[in-house]
Design an enzyme around this catalytic site. Sequence first.
Site, short mmCIF file in Angstrom:
data_model
loop_
_atom_site.label_atom_id
_atom_site.label_comp_id
_atom_site.label_asym_id
_atom_site.label_seq_id
_atom_site.Cartn_x
_atom_site.Cartn_y
_atom_site.Cartn_z
N LYS A 201 37.28 34.64 44.97
CA LYS A 201 37.59 34.12 43.63
C LYS A 201 38.76 33.15 43.69
O LYS A 201 39.61 33.23 44.57
CB LYS A 201 37.91 35.27 42.70
CG LYS A 201 39.17 36.04 43.06
CD LYS A 201 39.62 36.96 41.94
CE LYS A 201 40.91 37.67 42.33
NZ LYS A 201 41.49 38.48 41.30
N LYS B 143 45.68 32.29 42.91
CA LYS B 143 46.89 31.74 43.51
C LYS B 143 47.18 32.41 44.86
O LYS B 143 47.56 31.76 45.82
CB LYS B 143 48.04 32.00 42.54
CG LYS B 143 49.27 31.28 42.87
CD LYS B 143 50.29 31.54 41.80
CE LYS B 143 51.54 30.75 42.15
NZ LYS B 143 52.44 30.60 41.07
N LYS C 215 45.68 45.29 47.62
CA LYS C 215 47.13 45.04 47.62
C LYS C 215 47.81 45.76 48.79
O LYS C 215 48.73 45.22 49.40
CB LYS C 215 47.78 45.52 46.31
CG LYS C 215 47.34 44.73 45.09
CD LYS C 215 48.08 43.43 44.96
CE LYS C 215 47.62 42.69 43.73
NZ LYS C 215 47.57 41.27 43.81
P1 TYM Z 1 45.42 38.27 35.91
O1 TYM Z 1 46.76 37.88 35.43
O2 TYM Z 1 45.20 38.41 37.39
O3 TYM Z 1 44.33 37.26 35.38
C1 TYM Z 1 44.27 36.91 34.00
C2 TYM Z 1 42.82 36.80 33.56
O4 TYM Z 1 42.15 35.79 34.31
C3 TYM Z 1 40.96 36.32 34.86
N1 TYM Z 1 40.70 35.68 36.16
C4 TYM Z 1 39.51 35.22 36.54
N2 TYM Z 1 38.32 35.19 35.92
C5 TYM Z 1 37.29 34.61 36.57
N3 TYM Z 1 37.40 34.05 37.81
C6 TYM Z 1 38.58 34.05 38.47
N4 TYM Z 1 38.69 33.48 39.67
C7 TYM Z 1 39.71 34.65 37.85
N5 TYM Z 1 41.00 34.83 38.19
C8 TYM Z 1 41.59 35.47 37.14
C9 TYM Z 1 41.23 37.80 35.03
O5 TYM Z 1 40.03 38.53 35.09
C10 TYM Z 1 42.03 38.10 33.79
O6 TYM Z 1 41.18 38.29 32.70
N6 TYM Z 1 45.37 43.16 35.05
C11 TYM Z 1 45.23 41.86 34.42
C12 TYM Z 1 46.22 41.64 33.29
C13 TYM Z 1 46.21 42.72 32.28
C14 TYM Z 1 45.23 42.97 31.29
C15 TYM Z 1 45.66 44.10 30.58
C16 TYM Z 1 44.04 42.33 30.97
C17 TYM Z 1 47.18 43.67 32.14
N7 TYM Z 1 46.84 44.48 31.14
C18 TYM Z 1 44.92 44.63 29.51
C19 TYM Z 1 43.30 42.85 29.89
C20 TYM Z 1 43.74 43.99 29.20
C21 TYM Z 1 45.47 40.81 35.47
O7 TYM Z 1 46.15 41.03 36.44
O8 TYM Z 1 44.94 39.60 35.18
#
Ligand code: TYM
Length: 331
Positions: free
Chosen positions: A194, A197, A111
């Site tokens: 990966k 967006k 980031k």
């Molecule tokens: P976020 O919003 O970026 O993504 C949501 C979920 O989607 C999964 N994901 C993917 N899995 C496989 N391949 C991909 N290309 C891919 N892109 C996204 C992410 O691994 C995630 O599971 N920090 C987290 C949100 C969060 C969270 C938490 C998750 C906040 N607090 C507590 C679990 C527990 C996040 O930014 O995910």
Amino acid sequence: MEVILSGMRPTGNLHLGNYFGALKNYISLQELYNCYFFIADYHLLTTHPNPEDLQQNVKTILCQYIACGLNPEKATIYVQSSVPEVAELYMYLNMLTYVGELQRVAAFKEKVRQNPNNVNAGLLTYPTLMAADILIHKATKVPVGKDQQQHLEMTRDFAERFNKMYKTDYFPLPVGFNFGDDLIKIPSLDGNGKMSKSYGEQATIYLTDEPSVLKKKIMRAKTDSGPTEKNQTKPQEIENLFTLMRSVSKPEVVQQFEDSYNDCTIRYGDMKKQLAEDMEIFIAPIREKIKEISANEEYLKKVVNLGSEKARESASKTIKEVREIIGFKNF
Ligand code: TYM
């Protein structure tokens, strides 16, 4: 009963990575455990969204969660900011967290590279907030994609540190979870990294994509000039197409293209056409359900109110106990 928890940031429409990396597991887990699935709107504030977009995007995720099969009668579905106990636990955990360890987190470094002018403290302490999300309900399994692995390791570190500091075994140590396998990464259509967006709209397949958009994106996916030797190792962009195909096509269809790759007769145009067709079969019912549910504001309101109430009940119990452990006692 074992507690499962996970969440997603409300950045817009959900994509295939969100679905296959996480959401697919939520749907199965809700049948078996006490599940909490939330919308991580506190986390989104690191990017300074404007208030109208934030509200709209929270609604989008809620609606897409339900359209994919999350059941508000089985799982607790809530908005993070309606459970302020999370922010309190975040503060306590920050007292046990070292700046150096936060600065070493890969997602933070990424980031900083992407956005050097917005390196705020919320971004640095993102892993502590995520730990608070998980520990507030004392969750033990966290269904997420591979990109969240390091954050989960930190959650375990923080939980362990809290337990040691206060000589307790209050917090369980949570693990990442994917049914039957390691955490997964769904690739982008442009051959890089990966699906995300922030790495390119055109290389990302959304659960809302209309058939023509879907087809265009898939037909444009990056490929090479084709295999020249039998059974050769696939370059990354080709492996990516196969990974996507494995997630939505029948095994015998995948095998047919594996065979034609291995004997060098594969035509990528045919493979992409097949992938686009199978992807449309997978997405169409979800896309239609999303349209149906988003028209029903009353229902969405009910779902979110019920979820927040249940989540707060569990969170306030934890905060009360944590306060006592820390030594904040009533006179
Ligand atoms: P976020 O919003 O970026 O993504 C949501 C979920 O989607 C999964 N994901 C993917 N899995 C496989 N391949 C991909 N290309 C891919 N892109 C996204 C992410 O691994 C995630 O599971 N920090 C987290 C949100 C969060 C969270 C938490 C998750 C906040 N607090 C507590 C679990 C527990 C996040 O930014 O995910």
